[in-house]
Design a protein around this motif. Structure first.
Motif, PDB file in Angstrom:
ATOM      1  N   ASN A  29     -30.266  32.797  21.637  1.00  0.00           N
ATOM      2  CA  ASN A  29     -31.636  32.351  21.854  1.00  0.00           C
ATOM      3  C   ASN A  29     -31.582  31.045  22.630  1.00  0.00           C
ATOM      4  OD1 ASN A  29     -34.245  31.343  21.712  1.00  0.00           O
ATOM      5  ND2 ASN A  29     -34.593  32.143  19.661  1.00  0.00           N
ATOM      6  N   LEU A  46     -33.645  28.940  23.363  1.00  0.00           N
ATOM      7  CA  LEU A  46     -34.565  27.889  22.913  1.00  0.00           C
ATOM      8  C   LEU A  46     -33.957  27.015  21.824  1.00  0.00           C
ATOM      9  CD1 LEU A  46     -37.893  29.912  22.807  1.00  0.00           C
ATOM     10  CD2 LEU A  46     -37.041  28.421  24.620  1.00  0.00           C
ATOM     11  N   PHE A  47     -32.735  27.348  21.380  1.00  0.00           N
ATOM     12  CA  PHE A  47     -32.065  26.595  20.327  1.00  0.00           C
ATOM     13  C   PHE A  47     -30.701  26.092  20.795  1.00  0.00           C
ATOM     14  CE2 PHE A  47     -35.033  29.255  17.915  1.00  0.00           C
ATOM     15  CZ  PHE A  47     -35.663  28.279  17.152  1.00  0.00           C
ATOM     16  N   GLN A  48     -30.715  25.297  21.838  1.00  0.00           N
ATOM     17  CA  GLN A  48     -29.540  24.655  22.413  1.00  0.00           C
ATOM     18  C   GLN A  48     -28.317  25.564  22.466  1.00  0.00           C
ATOM     19  OE1 GLN A  48     -30.160  20.625  20.407  1.00  0.00           O
ATOM     20  NE2 GLN A  48     -29.460  20.095  22.446  1.00  0.00           N
ATOM     21  N   GLU A  87     -27.174  27.831  20.643  1.00  0.00           N
ATOM     22  CA  GLU A  87     -27.397  29.232  20.288  1.00  0.00           C
ATOM     23  C   GLU A  87     -27.644  30.077  21.537  1.00  0.00           C
ATOM     24  OE1 GLU A  87     -27.907  32.755  18.269  1.00  0.00           O
ATOM     25  OE2 GLU A  87     -26.922  30.914  17.655  1.00  0.00           O
ATOM     26  N   CYS A 142     -24.928  21.965  18.170  1.00  0.00           N
ATOM     27  CA  CYS A 142     -26.322  21.719  17.852  1.00  0.00           C
ATOM     28  C   CYS A 142     -27.157  22.989  18.046  1.00  0.00           C
ATOM     29  CB  CYS A 142     -26.866  20.598  18.745  1.00  0.00           C
ATOM     30  SG  CYS A 142     -28.544  20.133  18.332  1.00  0.00           S
ATOM     31  N   ASP A 189     -30.574  22.844  17.355  1.00  0.00           N
ATOM     32  CA  ASP A 189     -31.946  22.343  17.322  1.00  0.00           C
ATOM     33  C   ASP A 189     -32.733  22.879  18.513  1.00  0.00           C
ATOM     34  OD1 ASP A 189     -31.373  20.832  15.059  1.00  0.00           O
ATOM     35  OD2 ASP A 189     -30.866  19.035  16.223  1.00  0.00           O
ATOM     36  N   TRP A 190     -34.062  22.679  18.464  1.00  0.00           N
ATOM     37  CA  TRP A 190     -34.900  23.052  19.599  1.00  0.00           C
ATOM     38  C   TRP A 190     -34.390  22.388  20.860  1.00  0.00           C
ATOM     39  CZ3 TRP A 190     -38.538  26.676  19.746  1.00  0.00           C
ATOM     40  CH2 TRP A 190     -39.146  27.079  18.562  1.00  0.00           C
ATOM     41  N   GLY A 191     -34.360  23.121  21.940  1.00  0.00           N
ATOM     42  CA  GLY A 191     -33.945  22.585  23.225  1.00  0.00           C
ATOM     43  C   GLY A 191     -33.299  23.668  24.064  1.00  0.00           C
ATOM     44  N   THR A 192     -33.350  23.485  25.361  1.00  0.00           N
ATOM     45  CA  THR A 192     -32.821  24.508  26.264  1.00  0.00           C
ATOM     46  C   THR A 192     -31.489  24.118  26.905  1.00  0.00           C
ATOM     47  OG1 THR A 192     -34.147  23.606  28.074  1.00  0.00           O
ATOM     48  CG2 THR A 192     -35.112  25.420  26.793  1.00  0.00           C
TER      49      THR A 192
END
Length: 155
Positions: free
Chosen positions: A13, A15-17, A19, A124, A126-129
């Motif tokens: 995904n 949108l989750f760094q 990930e 990480c 967390d939220w982020g691209t």
């Protein structure tokens, strides 16, 4: 997809760094000159929807963020039946679903003859691209290992 194709499947995904590693790698590989026998697939996070991808190839290379309690950015290679089909621990946010997909393909006797998973230890989620620095720094090594595996299968 046809059985003689080599499939490179990026999971995650974005949108989750970290990930999103698999998706970032598919985008990067799309910028390279890839042999026509290689198909690049953005697998996202819906693992069950990938059953046909898993079952319809003999050569499957999976790229994912994999939590194995290693230092962030560590690149790991697992092959064939070394990849756990039963849920024994959480390797990534969506890994459980993909493990079930592999198990289902095995039960249906349609498991890829050649299966390799390249996993990178995330730092990480967390939220982020953007990928974290350790995972970003692992991309050259990961790219080299992916390309070496593809060259081996294409030979």
């Amino acid at each position: 997809m046809t059985k003689n194709k080599i499939v490179v499947l990026g999971l995650g995904n974005p949108l989750f760094q970290d990930e999103g590693l698999g998706i970032h790698m598919i985008s990067q590989l799309m910028q390279q000159a890839i042999n026509e026998r290689v198909e690049l697939v953005d697998g996202g996070t819906d693992a069950l929807a990938l059953l046909n991808v898993v079952e319809e190839t003999d050569h499957l290379l999976v790229i994912d963020a994999v939590d194995g309690d290693h230092p962030p950015g560590t690149v790991r290679k697992l092959s064939g039946r070394d990849i756990p089909l039963l849920v024994t621990g959480r390797m990534s946010v969506h890994q459980i679903g993909f493990q079930e997909t592999l198990a289902l393909a095995a039960l249906r006797d349609r498991f890829p003859q050649h299966l390799v998973l390249f996993g990178v230890q995330p730092q990480c989620l967390d939220w982020g691209t953007e990928l974290s620095p350790p995972v970003m720094n692992a991309l050259p090594e990961l790219t080299a290992q992916v390309n070496a595996q593809l060259d081996d299968w294409l030979a």
